[in-house]
Design an enzyme around this catalytic site. Structure first.
Site, PDB file in Angstrom:
ATOM      1  N   ASP A  30       0.850  -1.187   0.000  1.00 20.09           N
ATOM      2  CA  ASP A  30       0.000   0.000   0.000  1.00 20.09           C
ATOM      3  C   ASP A  30       0.885   1.236   0.000  1.00 20.09           C
ATOM      4  O   ASP A  30       1.999   1.209   0.541  1.00 20.09           O
ATOM      5  CB  ASP A  30      -0.921   0.018   1.224  1.00 20.09           C
ATOM      6  CG  ASP A  30      -2.188   0.829   0.987  1.00 20.09           C
ATOM      7  OD1 ASP A  30      -2.069   2.061   0.876  1.00 20.09           O
ATOM      8  OD2 ASP A  30      -3.269   0.238   0.898  1.00 20.09           O
ATOM      9  N   GLU A 151     -14.263 -10.673  -6.259  1.00 20.88           N
ATOM     10  CA  GLU A 151     -14.538 -11.141  -4.905  1.00 20.88           C
ATOM     11  C   GLU A 151     -16.044 -11.089  -4.626  1.00 20.88           C
ATOM     12  O   GLU A 151     -16.761 -10.275  -5.196  1.00 20.88           O
ATOM     13  CB  GLU A 151     -13.775 -10.316  -3.871  1.00 20.88           C
ATOM     14  CG  GLU A 151     -13.997  -8.814  -3.957  1.00 20.88           C
ATOM     15  CD  GLU A 151     -15.244  -8.342  -3.247  1.00 20.88           C
ATOM     16  OE1 GLU A 151     -15.719  -9.055  -2.343  1.00 20.88           O
ATOM     17  OE2 GLU A 151     -15.735  -7.248  -3.584  1.00 20.88           O
ATOM     18  N   PHE A 152     -16.475 -11.959  -3.714  1.00 22.15           N
ATOM     19  CA  PHE A 152     -17.878 -12.003  -3.287  1.00 22.15           C
ATOM     20  C   PHE A 152     -17.926 -12.094  -1.763  1.00 22.15           C
ATOM     21  O   PHE A 152     -18.574 -12.969  -1.192  1.00 22.15           O
ATOM     22  CB  PHE A 152     -18.596 -13.192  -3.925  1.00 22.15           C
ATOM     23  CG  PHE A 152     -18.647 -13.124  -5.429  1.00 22.15           C
ATOM     24  CD1 PHE A 152     -19.641 -12.414  -6.070  1.00 22.15           C
ATOM     25  CD2 PHE A 152     -17.671 -13.753  -6.191  1.00 22.15           C
ATOM     26  CE1 PHE A 152     -19.683 -12.331  -7.463  1.00 22.15           C
ATOM     27  CE2 PHE A 152     -17.698 -13.682  -7.578  1.00 22.15           C
ATOM     28  CZ  PHE A 152     -18.707 -12.968  -8.221  1.00 22.15           C
ATOM     29  N   GLU A 155     -19.248  -8.165   4.072  1.00 21.83           N
ATOM     30  CA  GLU A 155     -18.664  -7.556   5.261  1.00 21.83           C
ATOM     31  C   GLU A 155     -19.320  -8.142   6.504  1.00 21.83           C
ATOM     32  O   GLU A 155     -20.538  -8.276   6.572  1.00 21.83           O
ATOM     33  CB  GLU A 155     -18.861  -6.039   5.215  1.00 21.83           C
ATOM     34  CG  GLU A 155     -18.054  -5.393   4.107  1.00 21.83           C
ATOM     35  CD  GLU A 155     -18.109  -3.886   4.165  1.00 21.83           C
ATOM     36  OE1 GLU A 155     -17.919  -3.315   5.258  1.00 21.83           O
ATOM     37  OE2 GLU A 155     -18.346  -3.263   3.116  1.00 21.83           O
ATOM     38  N   HIS A 254     -35.151  -9.582   3.484  1.00 21.51           N
ATOM     39  CA  HIS A 254     -35.425  -8.978   4.776  1.00 21.51           C
ATOM     40  C   HIS A 254     -35.680  -7.491   4.570  1.00 21.51           C
ATOM     41  O   HIS A 254     -34.784  -6.736   4.189  1.00 21.51           O
ATOM     42  CB  HIS A 254     -34.240  -9.198   5.730  1.00 21.51           C
ATOM     43  CG  HIS A 254     -33.919 -10.644   5.949  1.00 21.51           C
ATOM     44  ND1 HIS A 254     -34.711 -11.462   6.726  1.00 21.51           N
ATOM     45  CD2 HIS A 254     -32.915 -11.420   5.473  1.00 21.51           C
ATOM     46  CE1 HIS A 254     -34.199 -12.685   6.728  1.00 21.51           C
ATOM     47  NE2 HIS A 254     -33.106 -12.686   5.979  1.00 21.51           N
ATOM     48  N   GLY A 256     -36.238  -3.581   5.131  1.00 26.29           N
ATOM     49  CA  GLY A 256     -35.523  -2.647   5.986  1.00 26.29           C
ATOM     50  C   GLY A 256     -35.522  -1.253   5.418  1.00 26.29           C
ATOM     51  O   GLY A 256     -36.348  -0.912   4.567  1.00 26.29           O
ATOM     52  N   CYS A 263     -20.514  -1.820  -1.639  1.00 21.59           N
ATOM     53  CA  CYS A 263     -20.679  -2.532  -2.911  1.00 21.59           C
ATOM     54  C   CYS A 263     -21.972  -2.194  -3.653  1.00 21.59           C
ATOM     55  O   CYS A 263     -21.929  -1.703  -4.783  1.00 21.59           O
ATOM     56  CB  CYS A 263     -20.605  -4.036  -2.675  1.00 21.59           C
ATOM     57  SG  CYS A 263     -18.981  -4.616  -2.161  1.00 21.59           S
ATOM     58  N   LYS A 324     -24.754  -2.413   8.095  1.00 22.51           N
ATOM     59  CA  LYS A 324     -25.180  -3.744   8.502  1.00 22.51           C
ATOM     60  C   LYS A 324     -24.402  -4.103   9.764  1.00 22.51           C
ATOM     61  O   LYS A 324     -23.419  -3.442  10.095  1.00 22.51           O
ATOM     62  CB  LYS A 324     -24.918  -4.783   7.393  1.00 22.51           C
ATOM     63  CG  LYS A 324     -23.448  -4.926   7.040  1.00 22.51           C
ATOM     64  CD  LYS A 324     -23.222  -5.964   5.958  1.00 22.51           C
ATOM     65  CE  LYS A 324     -23.387  -7.372   6.471  1.00 22.51           C
ATOM     66  NZ  LYS A 324     -22.985  -8.392   5.481  1.00 22.51           N
TER      67      LYS A 324
END
Length: 439
Positions: A30, A151-152, A155, A254, A256, A263, A324
């Protein structure tokens, strides 16, 4: 096999740590020297359950290192992952690929012959081809391979998702690229995780299509919740009924206050913008974006309506500001829209979140931050549940009522049973179900 992971954001750090857990020699790179210093002190800059333990274990074993020395890391690597950010571009909403292309140029100057460059960042279709062109232009004499490996990771569940994925997508164009990805993910063979090998373009599009579909599914059930409220239905019962259909499935049903995070907002905007530019507009996704943004403001109005016509000077306790649970990520969280709307109406907001305060506090001026939910509820006219952290699920509702000046609970995550709230003397206003506690 030696790996370099360019970028130590959420995706890069989790992926690098997990590849080290698989037994590979991983160097995470980084340009942020302060972040690298923290990581070398084993201080994890993000909240992700279990990440600190896996990181420390592999760092101690010598398989995981952190550095700002880009060239040295890349020069010694067989596989170089690009995992830098791709934020939404101002003006048109497309993904800003500046960091990806900058990384590609630096990789080209340092990589060794035969290296495999893998794009793990979320990128629009055609990006891998462009990266290949950039590298080839910088080093026309060096043989290399390009691959896509989106990627999948969810978090809050990222370690589990990496170690036990539903599938691994490998976009390749030659045998060397495919062989490298197969070797990297060989530890998953015992778990029989499917490795889907396809073209670069298919892999790039799969990531966006998956996130757009899930965002659309969330928005669908939110609109069904609104209909349930009009007809006296219960969205949780409806979601159970349709989710048992194997063609639909129960996940992401769900209701909300709307989706947020790093993402879904960014990726739906990017794929919609790209599709418009290419003359293949995605009307469902465009509508999903509009409905989701409108929903956040509608949830703020729901809280204000619960307070009655006089909102100035009232107090609302907000439970949860992260988008979340099990993350400190507040990017595009509903709280960033709902809380300012409440403040505009003259409401004082007292907030609590187990992990999200540090990220949210600079973005939400004027909020009174509290150490716990009962403290936040002290003197409040209403409670608004925005994030379904476990710490809120088991609250003593009777004690909660004693803390409050009022008795309204706007439960945007449906974590409380209406009858239990009513028994405690609270008026429960859930999502997609009739209010309880009017008697």
């Amino acid at each position: 096999m030696k790996i370099s992971m360019i970028g130590t954001g959420y995706v890069g750090l989790v992926s690098g740590v997990c590849f080290a857990e698989f037994g590979f020699d991983v160097t995470c790179v980084d340009i942020d020297a302060a972040k690298i210093e923290r990581l070398n002190r084993l201080e994890v800059p993000i909240y992700e359950p279990g990440l600190d333990e896996v990181l420390a274990r592999n760092h101690a074993a010598g398989r995981l290192t952190f550095t700002t020395d880009f060239d040295a890391a890349v020069a010694s690597s067989d596989v170089v992952f690009i995992a830098v950010g791709t934020p939404s571009r101002r003006g048109d909403g497309e993904a800003d690929l500046t960091y990806v292309f900058d990384a590609a140029r630096r990789i080209a100057r340092a990589m060794k012959p035969g290296a495999v460059v893998v794009i793990k960042s979320t990128v629009v279709v055609g990006t891998c081809r462009k990266v290949k062109e950039i590298i080839a232009a910088e080093r026309p004499d060096v043989d290399f391979s390009i691959a896509s490996n989106p990627e999948f990771l969810r978090e809050g569940s990222a370690i589990e998702d990496f170690m036990r994925p539903d599938r691994v997508i490998a976009g390749v164009e030659d045998e060397r690229g495919e062989a490298a990805l197969r070797r990297l993910y060989r530890p998953l063979n015992l778990r029989e995780a499917p490795l889907v090998v396809s073209s670069l373009e298919n892999a790039e599009l799969t990531k966006y299509a998956a996130n757009a579909f899930l965002a659309m599914k969330i928005t669908f059930i939110n609109e069904i919740a609104d209909l349930c409220e009009k007809v006296g239905g219960d969205v949780q019962r409806v979601a159970t009924g349709i989710g048992l259909d194997n063609r639909i499935g129960s996940k992401f049903l769900h209701a909300g206050p709307g989706y947020g995070g790093s993402c879904f907002p960014k990726d739906t905007t990017a794929i919609a913008a790209t599709a418009r530019k290419l003359g293949a507009p995605l009307r469902l996704i465009e509508t999903t974006i509009e409905v989701n943004e409108a929903r956040k403001k509608a949830m703020a109005q729901r809280v204000l309506a619960a307070l009655g016509p006089q909102t100035a000077g009232r107090i609302v306790a907000v439970f949860g500001v992260a988008f979340k649970p099990n993350t400190d990520d507040v990017r595009d969280a509903p709280s960033l829209v709902i809380i300012p709307e409440l403040q505009k109406a003259g409401v004082t907001v007292r907030a609590h979140d187990p992990e999200g305060r540090a990220q949210a506090e600079p973005l939400l001026p004027g909020v009174v931050w509290c150490e716990g939910p009962y403290e936040a509820a002290e003197g409040a006219d209403a409670v608004a549940v925005l994030t379904e952290w476990n710490v809120y699920r088991g609250l003593d509702l009777g004690k909660l009522k004693e803390c409050m000046a009022g008795r309204m609970v706007v439960d945007m995550r449906n974590i409380y049973r209406p009858e239990e709230a009513a028994a405690a003397g609270l008026r429960h206003i859930g999502i997609g179900k009739p209010p309880a506690g009017d008697a």
